[in-house]
Motif scaffolding. Structure first.
Motif, PDB file in Angstrom:
ATOM      1  N   SER A   1       0.837  -1.198   0.000  1.00  0.00           N
ATOM      2  CA  SER A   1       0.000   0.000   0.000  1.00  0.00           C
ATOM      3  C   SER A   1       0.865   1.238   0.000  1.00  0.00           C
ATOM      4  O   SER A   1       2.019   1.217   0.428  1.00  0.00           O
ATOM      5  CB  SER A   1      -0.921   0.007   1.220  1.00  0.00           C
ATOM      6  OG  SER A   1      -0.192  -0.358   2.364  1.00  0.00           O
ATOM      7  N   THR A   2       0.268   2.316  -0.534  1.00  0.00           N
ATOM      8  CA  THR A   2       0.918   3.620  -0.420  1.00  0.00           C
ATOM      9  C   THR A   2       0.098   4.425   0.569  1.00  0.00           C
ATOM     10  O   THR A   2      -1.092   4.613   0.404  1.00  0.00           O
ATOM     11  CB  THR A   2       0.945   4.344  -1.773  1.00  0.00           C
ATOM     12  OG1 THR A   2      -0.358   4.298  -2.329  1.00  0.00           O
ATOM     13  CG2 THR A   2       1.935   3.679  -2.700  1.00  0.00           C
TER      14      THR A   2
ATOM     15  N   ASP B   1      -0.573   7.869   2.569  1.00  0.00           N
ATOM     16  CA  ASP B   1      -0.345   9.295   2.473  1.00  0.00           C
ATOM     17  C   ASP B   1       0.150   9.831   3.813  1.00  0.00           C
ATOM     18  O   ASP B   1      -0.372   9.465   4.861  1.00  0.00           O
ATOM     19  CB  ASP B   1      -1.659   9.974   2.085  1.00  0.00           C
ATOM     20  CG  ASP B   1      -1.371  11.319   1.469  1.00  0.00           C
ATOM     21  OD1 ASP B   1      -1.599  12.331   2.155  1.00  0.00           O
ATOM     22  OD2 ASP B   1      -0.895  11.334   0.334  1.00  0.00           O
TER      23      ASP B   1
ATOM     24  N   LYS C   1      -4.112   3.072  -0.364  1.00  0.00           N
ATOM     25  CA  LYS C   1      -4.517   2.169  -1.435  1.00  0.00           C
ATOM     26  C   LYS C   1      -3.790   0.858  -1.219  1.00  0.00           C
ATOM     27  O   LYS C   1      -2.562   0.825  -1.187  1.00  0.00           O
ATOM     28  CB  LYS C   1      -4.070   2.768  -2.789  1.00  0.00           C
ATOM     29  CG  LYS C   1      -5.196   3.278  -3.625  1.00  0.00           C
ATOM     30  CD  LYS C   1      -4.776   3.796  -4.973  1.00  0.00           C
ATOM     31  CE  LYS C   1      -3.347   3.569  -5.291  1.00  0.00           C
ATOM     32  NZ  LYS C   1      -2.793   4.327  -6.314  1.00  0.00           N
ATOM     33  N   THR C   2      -4.522  -0.220  -1.094  1.00  0.00           N
ATOM     34  CA  THR C   2      -3.912  -1.503  -0.774  1.00  0.00           C
ATOM     35  C   THR C   2      -4.095  -2.465  -1.931  1.00  0.00           C
ATOM     36  O   THR C   2      -5.188  -2.541  -2.502  1.00  0.00           O
ATOM     37  CB  THR C   2      -4.567  -2.102   0.470  1.00  0.00           C
ATOM     38  OG1 THR C   2      -4.589  -1.105   1.469  1.00  0.00           O
ATOM     39  CG2 THR C   2      -3.794  -3.303   0.958  1.00  0.00           C
ATOM     40  N   THR C   3      -3.045  -3.151  -2.262  1.00  0.00           N
ATOM     41  CA  THR C   3      -3.136  -4.159  -3.305  1.00  0.00           C
ATOM     42  C   THR C   3      -2.695  -5.476  -2.698  1.00  0.00           C
ATOM     43  O   THR C   3      -1.680  -5.557  -2.031  1.00  0.00           O
ATOM     44  CB  THR C   3      -2.179  -3.820  -4.465  1.00  0.00           C
ATOM     45  OG1 THR C   3      -2.329  -2.460  -4.770  1.00  0.00           O
ATOM     46  CG2 THR C   3      -2.471  -4.688  -5.656  1.00  0.00           C
TER      47      THR C   3
ATOM     48  N   GLN D   1       4.165  10.522   0.166  1.00  0.00           N
ATOM     49  CA  GLN D   1       3.570   9.193   0.309  1.00  0.00           C
ATOM     50  C   GLN D   1       4.634   8.249   0.843  1.00  0.00           C
ATOM     51  O   GLN D   1       5.771   8.255   0.366  1.00  0.00           O
ATOM     52  CB  GLN D   1       3.131   8.598  -1.026  1.00  0.00           C
ATOM     53  CG  GLN D   1       2.275   9.482  -1.870  1.00  0.00           C
ATOM     54  CD  GLN D   1       1.733   8.686  -3.027  1.00  0.00           C
ATOM     55  OE1 GLN D   1       0.765   7.973  -2.911  1.00  0.00           O
ATOM     56  NE2 GLN D   1       2.424   8.776  -4.136  1.00  0.00           N
TER      57      GLN D   1
END
Lengths: 411, 126
Positions: free
Chosen positions: A145-146, A148, A156-158, A176
């Motif tokens: 994830s990135t 902020d 945002k998680t992948t 970030q």
């Protein structure tokens, strides 16, 4: 017995014969038979290799198939909990076997205590063995994830599954952070694992730089790694660019160490810190030569000065001789008695010895010669001075007591 | 030395200058001291001058071989002290304090002590 078997190579045939005789006696007698218990191969079990094999022999390496081999206890090395006890080993051919994976032990090291019975003559028949149980690791719940920095935008998680690579690239820059979290489990038992090596390696594709970090587990055994560009810019030398991220997992008890290219990360450092050219630190070129500075010799006065001083120092001696002549010192009382001559020769020899000591000898030799010369000089001098004392007290020769008193200087 | 004590009393009595005291002292010394002691005094003066010259040289050019300077200086000082001891013991006016030590014995002690001193000095001079 250790003395007999301490050497592995023998130089003479007679030595080898003696050892063979001793070994034969130790394996065939009526009193004591030493037992040797050795694991076959390495002492490790796993799911592919669930059986622990032991070779139980006498000193001539003949298997003792009549013996009964028993496991007294098996304890986990870390928790000291007993996993198994009082289990016999099964004889298969020449080797004794035990299927340890039947008790489903967790991975790690175990202390085994094994005893061999069956014959009263067995000695050294209890051993402690360290057995390794290894397993396979699986990575689950891998989240990239990135985050902020201002926490204004939701992260945002992948999710990525091993061994696939994450699609798209992630960016980490001044506002970030990049974060990675994952869990490690034992594939066979589902328990969580904490292996020794959990590294995150970032490799710059352009310059070849690589930076390695350690991912630490939190209280729930979830591994986390976060990359903050402002904190970490010294490790990266502030070189911005695309980095490939690898996850490295390893341990002594893992059968499948992992090197996994997880994703690509674009890292941007603030422009003012970027170095003009990226120097690769080459450690293997010759370093600049160090010049040795020898110690400066001490300053000495010029030879003229010291020679002048040497001449000057002899002048008081001259003065002394002049004064002595003036006062009237003479050697008119010199009697040529043998003791006097011996004394003066001995004394002159001692002075000569001092000079030779200065130039050549050491203290021990000098003391030796000095003892000899000194002894001679002392005896001669004693004699000579006694004569002088008698001469001095000659005037008291009439009376014995007054002569004695004079000689002892008690007058 | 009774000669020096006498001249000290005489010098304090008259309102003379230092020069007259010194001259008086030298006169008393020349007449009142046995020649044996005068020989010893000449030797002591020699040793004193040698030691002073060594010290002055060291002050002038520095202490580079310090052990050599020390050994020479200690030789001078030690010889001076031993000479003074011998003089005290030989002096007939001190007979009362040195019962049992004949002049010969004092001289033998002087030689023995000097031997040891110079052994150490030669060891140290390097």
């Amino acid at each position: 017995m250790n003395a007999i078997f301490s050497k592995k190579n023998f130089e003479t045939l007679s030595e080898a014969f003696s050892i063979a005789c001793a070994t034969g006696a130790l394996s065939r007698n009526r009193y004591h038979l030493p037992v040797i218990i050795v694991p076959e191969g390495s002492a490790a079990v796993s799911h592919h290799q669930p059986v622990l094999k032991l070779q139980v022999t006498n000193v001539m390496s003949q298997p003792l198939t009549q013996a009964s081999v028993k496991l007294d206890y098996a304890k986990s090395a870390s928790t000291k909990a007993t996993v198994l006890q009082q289990t016999p080993f099964v004889l298969s051919g020449d080797v004794f076997e035990l299927n340890f994976m039947n008790v489903k032990p967790a991975s790690g090291y175990y202390d085994f205590s094994i005893s061999v019975d069956g014959d009263n003559r067995f000695i050294a028949n209890k051993v402690e063995l360290k057995v390794k149980v290894s397993t396979e690791v699986g990575i689950t719940n891998v989240d990239l994830s990135t985050v902020d920095k201002d926490q204004s935008i939701a992260p945002k998680t992948t999710r990525v599954a091993y061994p696939a690579k994450a699609k798209g690239s992630f960016t980490a820059d001044s506002h970030q952070n990049f974060a990675l979290s994952f869990q490690l489990i034992d594939v066979n038992s589902g328990a969580e694992l904490t292996p020794h090596q959990t590294f995150v390696r970032l490799h710059n594709q352009k310059t070849g730089q690589e930076v390695v970090f350690v991912a630490e587990p939190d209280s729930k055994n979830v591994y986390k790694f976060e990359l903050d560009t402002s904190e970490r810019k010294t490790e990266f030398d502030s070189a911005s660019g695309t980095y490939t991220l690898y996850l490295i997992i390893g341990d002594a008890t893992l059968e499948n160490p992992i090197l996994w290219n997880v994703a690509d990360v674009v890292i941007k450092f603030p422009e003012e810190d970027a170095p003009s050219t990226v120097q690769s630190k080459n450690l293997f070129v010759p370093k600049p030569e160090i010049q040795h500075l020898f110690r400066e010799p001490e300053k000495r006065p010029p030879t003229v000065v010291s020679n002048t001083f040497t001449a000057l120092i002899l002048s008081p001696l001259l003065l002394l001789l002049i004064l002595w002549i003036k006062i009237g010192a003479n050697i008119s009382n010199f009697s040529f008695a043998p003791s006097t001559i011996v004394f003066h020769m001995g004394h002159a020899a001692m002075l000569g010895l001092m000079y030779v000591y200065w130039t050549q000898l050491n203290m021990f030799q000098t003391l030796k010669y000095l003892a000899i010369l000194g002894g001679v000089t002392f005896l001669a001098g004693n004699r000579m001075l006694a004569h002088k004392a008698v001469k001095r007290c000659y005037k008291h020769r009439r009376s014995r007591t007054s002569m004695q008193l004079c000689l002892q200087d008690k007058f | 030395m009774s000669g020096a004590a006498g001249s000290g009393a005489g010098g304090a009595g008259s309102a003379g200058s230092v020069g007259s005291v010194v001259r008086r002292f030298l006169a008393e010394y020349g007449s009142g001291t046995p020649s044996r002691l005068k020989v010893l005094d000449a030797y002591l003066l020699y040793v004193l001058l040698t030691g002073a010259l060594q010290f002055g040289y060291c002050l002038g050019v520095g202490t580079f071989p310090f052990n050599s300077f020390l050994s020479g200086f200690i030789s001078a000082v030690g010889s001076f002290i031993l000479g003074v001891c011998l003089r005290i013991q030989i002096n007939p006016q001190n007979k009362g304090e040195f019962q049992g030590i004949s002049p010969e014995r004092a001289f033998a002690d002087f030689l023995f002590a000097n031997t040891i001193l110079h052994l150490v000095v030669i060891n140290f001079v390097g």
